[in-house]
Design a protein around this motif. Structure first.
Motif, PDB file in Angstrom:
ATOM      1  N   ARG A   1       0.839  -1.199   0.000  1.00 42.59           N
ATOM      2  CA  ARG A   1       0.000   0.000   0.000  1.00 42.59           C
ATOM      3  C   ARG A   1       0.872   1.246   0.000  1.00 42.59           C
ATOM      4  O   ARG A   1       1.969   1.258   0.552  1.00 42.59           O
ATOM      5  CB  ARG A   1      -0.938   0.013   1.220  1.00 42.59           C
ATOM      6  N   THR A   2       0.346   2.285  -0.624  1.00 45.34           N
ATOM      7  CA  THR A   2       1.022   3.573  -0.688  1.00 45.34           C
ATOM      8  C   THR A   2       0.345   4.536   0.280  1.00 45.34           C
ATOM      9  O   THR A   2      -0.887   4.617   0.320  1.00 45.34           O
ATOM     10  CB  THR A   2       0.969   4.142  -2.111  1.00 45.34           C
ATOM     11  N   VAL A   3       1.159   5.255   1.049  1.00 41.73           N
ATOM     12  CA  VAL A   3       0.619   6.201   2.023  1.00 41.73           C
ATOM     13  C   VAL A   3       1.232   7.570   1.767  1.00 41.73           C
ATOM     14  O   VAL A   3       2.410   7.674   1.404  1.00 41.73           O
ATOM     15  CB  VAL A   3       0.905   5.740   3.470  1.00 41.73           C
ATOM     16  N   PRO A   4       0.467   8.639   1.946  1.00 43.08           N
ATOM     17  CA  PRO A   4       1.047   9.982   1.841  1.00 43.08           C
ATOM     18  C   PRO A   4       1.913  10.273   3.057  1.00 43.08           C
ATOM     19  O   PRO A   4       1.560   9.935   4.195  1.00 43.08           O
ATOM     20  CB  PRO A   4      -0.181  10.898   1.777  1.00 43.08           C
ATOM     21  N   GLY A   5       3.063  10.875   2.842  1.00 45.51           N
ATOM     22  CA  GLY A   5       3.978  11.152   3.935  1.00 45.51           C
ATOM     23  C   GLY A   5       4.957  10.008   4.156  1.00 45.51           C
ATOM     24  O   GLY A   5       4.904   8.967   3.485  1.00 45.51           O
ATOM     25  N   THR A   6       5.852  10.218   5.115  1.00 45.39           N
ATOM     26  CA  THR A   6       6.910   9.233   5.386  1.00 45.39           C
ATOM     27  C   THR A   6       6.890   8.705   6.806  1.00 45.39           C
ATOM     28  O   THR A   6       7.803   7.998   7.221  1.00 45.39           O
ATOM     29  CB  THR A   6       8.282   9.870   5.106  1.00 45.39           C
ATOM     30  N   ASP A   7       5.849   9.021   7.581  1.00 49.76           N
ATOM     31  CA  ASP A   7       5.810   8.607   8.985  1.00 49.76           C
ATOM     32  C   ASP A   7       5.745   7.093   9.144  1.00 49.76           C
ATOM     33  O   ASP A   7       6.186   6.554  10.164  1.00 49.76           O
ATOM     34  CB  ASP A   7       4.610   9.247   9.694  1.00 49.76           C
ATOM     35  N   LYS A   8       5.198   6.388   8.176  1.00 51.37           N
ATOM     36  CA  LYS A   8       5.028   4.932   8.283  1.00 51.37           C
ATOM     37  C   LYS A   8       6.258   4.161   7.827  1.00 51.37           C
ATOM     38  O   LYS A   8       6.276   2.925   7.906  1.00 51.37           O
ATOM     39  CB  LYS A   8       3.824   4.489   7.446  1.00 51.37           C
TER      40      LYS A   8
ATOM     41  N   PRO B   1      13.318  10.290   5.751  1.00 47.67           N
ATOM     42  CA  PRO B   1      13.351  11.720   6.060  1.00 47.67           C
ATOM     43  C   PRO B   1      11.944  12.286   6.210  1.00 47.67           C
ATOM     44  O   PRO B   1      10.956  11.706   5.750  1.00 47.67           O
ATOM     45  CB  PRO B   1      14.074  12.333   4.858  1.00 47.67           C
ATOM     46  N   GLU B   2      11.865  13.447   6.812  1.00 44.89           N
ATOM     47  CA  GLU B   2      10.570  14.080   7.049  1.00 44.89           C
ATOM     48  C   GLU B   2       9.979  14.597   5.746  1.00 44.89           C
ATOM     49  O   GLU B   2      10.686  15.133   4.887  1.00 44.89           O
ATOM     50  CB  GLU B   2      10.739  15.232   8.043  1.00 44.89           C
ATOM     51  N   ASP B   3       8.681  14.415   5.611  1.00 44.27           N
ATOM     52  CA  ASP B   3       7.971  14.914   4.436  1.00 44.27           C
ATOM     53  C   ASP B   3       7.815  16.435   4.552  1.00 44.27           C
ATOM     54  O   ASP B   3       7.348  16.942   5.582  1.00 44.27           O
ATOM     55  CB  ASP B   3       6.602  14.237   4.367  1.00 44.27           C
ATOM     56  N   PRO B   4       8.201  17.206   3.513  1.00 43.85           N
ATOM     57  CA  PRO B   4       8.056  18.666   3.607  1.00 43.85           C
ATOM     58  C   PRO B   4       6.611  19.135   3.593  1.00 43.85           C
ATOM     59  O   PRO B   4       6.326  20.277   3.959  1.00 43.85           O
ATOM     60  CB  PRO B   4       8.818  19.174   2.374  1.00 43.85           C
TER      61      PRO B   4
ATOM     62  N   LEU C   1       4.755   1.863   1.048  1.00 47.58           N
ATOM     63  CA  LEU C   1       5.493   2.801   0.208  1.00 47.58           C
ATOM     64  C   LEU C   1       5.059   4.208   0.612  1.00 47.58           C
ATOM     65  O   LEU C   1       3.899   4.585   0.426  1.00 47.58           O
ATOM     66  CB  LEU C   1       5.194   2.555  -1.264  1.00 47.58           C
ATOM     67  N   GLY C   2       5.994   4.967   1.185  1.00 44.59           N
ATOM     68  CA  GLY C   2       5.695   6.331   1.592  1.00 44.59           C
ATOM     69  C   GLY C   2       6.106   7.319   0.509  1.00 44.59           C
ATOM     70  O   GLY C   2       7.132   7.127  -0.158  1.00 44.59           O
ATOM     71  N   THR C   3       5.315   8.359   0.323  1.00 43.48           N
ATOM     72  CA  THR C   3       5.624   9.361  -0.691  1.00 43.48           C
ATOM     73  C   THR C   3       5.646  10.749  -0.045  1.00 43.48           C
ATOM     74  O   THR C   3       4.869  11.033   0.870  1.00 43.48           O
ATOM     75  CB  THR C   3       4.566   9.369  -1.814  1.00 43.48           C
ATOM     76  N   THR C   4       6.543  11.584  -0.523  1.00 50.93           N
ATOM     77  CA  THR C   4       6.519  12.985  -0.129  1.00 50.93           C
ATOM     78  C   THR C   4       5.593  13.753  -1.073  1.00 50.93           C
ATOM     79  O   THR C   4       5.230  13.261  -2.146  1.00 50.93           O
ATOM     80  CB  THR C   4       7.922  13.605  -0.183  1.00 50.93           C
ATOM     81  N   ALA C   5       5.221  14.941  -0.657  1.00 48.61           N
ATOM     82  CA  ALA C   5       4.367  15.779  -1.502  1.00 48.61           C
ATOM     83  C   ALA C   5       5.177  16.341  -2.668  1.00 48.61           C
ATOM     84  O   ALA C   5       6.413  16.404  -2.625  1.00 48.61           O
ATOM     85  CB  ALA C   5       3.768  16.909  -0.661  1.00 48.61           C
ATOM     86  N   TRP C   6       4.465  16.734  -3.715  1.00 46.61           N
ATOM     87  CA  TRP C   6       5.124  17.362  -4.852  1.00 46.61           C
ATOM     88  C   TRP C   6       5.786  18.659  -4.424  1.00 46.61           C
ATOM     89  O   TRP C   6       5.216  19.461  -3.682  1.00 46.61           O
ATOM     90  CB  TRP C   6       4.109  17.668  -5.963  1.00 46.61           C
TER      91      TRP C   6
END
Length: 231
Positions: free
Chosen positions: A143-150, A155-158, A214-219
């Motif tokens: 699963r894909t989640v917004p942000g990187t906390d999981k 690194p921290e998501d901006p 899978l964590g993603t950072t914002a654009w």
């Protein structure tokens, strides 16, 4: 008349030396006779005095090695629907994944979107990403989640911010996951959830696990840098 006293008896100190000398002579004689007996037995068993052959070293025949397991990834199917072509997609957005980075079991991969159309495009949020196998099917459980906390150690998501992409401009996001043995071959991506998707093939597969997140950072506005290195 003078009385003559007999001398007291004193044992001679030389007798032990005589005894030791005699014993030594006997030992030498026994040794010589033993050597002679051994030589005589050798002559009887080998009258031609042919030297005995030295034993040849044992030849170890190596056993056949077991066949190596096939560790190659399945060949990507050319028939995966929605694969991005060289031309600009109808959406006017073109995606590209980079070679990525790795450290301490943490994986990172950059994802770029470029406005290849002729009008501005508004972005504000996170990319929609689905991991696919070599046949183009989603991996179950990933699963894909917004942000990187999981994702541990990511690194921290901006955070999201509004971006206007003019023609030829690029925005950037980063993907993070923990290493395991699940090999994702393709990524189905969209600028945001609900938009039209395209399928891209990263330079390397995504070995996602063990949490299968899978964590993603914002654009963010693209800069000439790779995704942030793991801490």
């Amino acid at each position: 008349m003078i009385a003559i006293r007999p001398r007291p008896y004193r044992p001679s100190a030389r007798r032990p030396r005589v005894f030791h000398s005699a014993a030594l002579v006997c030992l030498l004689a026994l040794g010589a006779s033993g050597c002679g007996l051994s030589a005589e037995l050798d002559r009887e068993s080998n009258p031609e005095r042919t030297p005995a052959p030295s034993p040849s070293p044992a030849v170890v025949v190596p056993s056949s090695a077991p066949p190596r397991p096939d560790l190659s990834l399945p060949e990507p199917s050319p028939d995966v629907p929605g694969r991005q072509t060289e031309d600009c997609p109808k959406s006017g957005l073109r995606f590209q994944a980079d070679r990525g980075d790795a450290a301490m079991g943490l994986r990172a991969m950059g994802l770029d979107v470029t406005n290849c159309g002729d009008r501005p495009y508004e972005l504000n949020g996170y990319p929609a990403v689905t991991v696919l196998d070599g046949s183009g099917d989603p991996f179950p459980g990933v699963r894909t989640v917004p942000g990187t906390d999981k994702v541990s150690m990511a690194p921290e998501d901006p955070g999201p911010r509004p971006i206007t992409l003019g023609p030829g401009e690029t925005a950037h996001a980063a993907l993070y996951w923990r290493m395991n043995n699940t090999d994702g071959v393709y990524l189905r991506v969209a600028p945001k959830k609900g938009d039209d998707t395209v399928t891209v093939e990263p330079p390397y597969p995504l070995d996602i696990g063990p949490e299968n997140v899978l964590g993603t950072t914002a654009w963010q506005p693209a800069q000439p840098t790779q995704p942030s290195r793991p801490r």
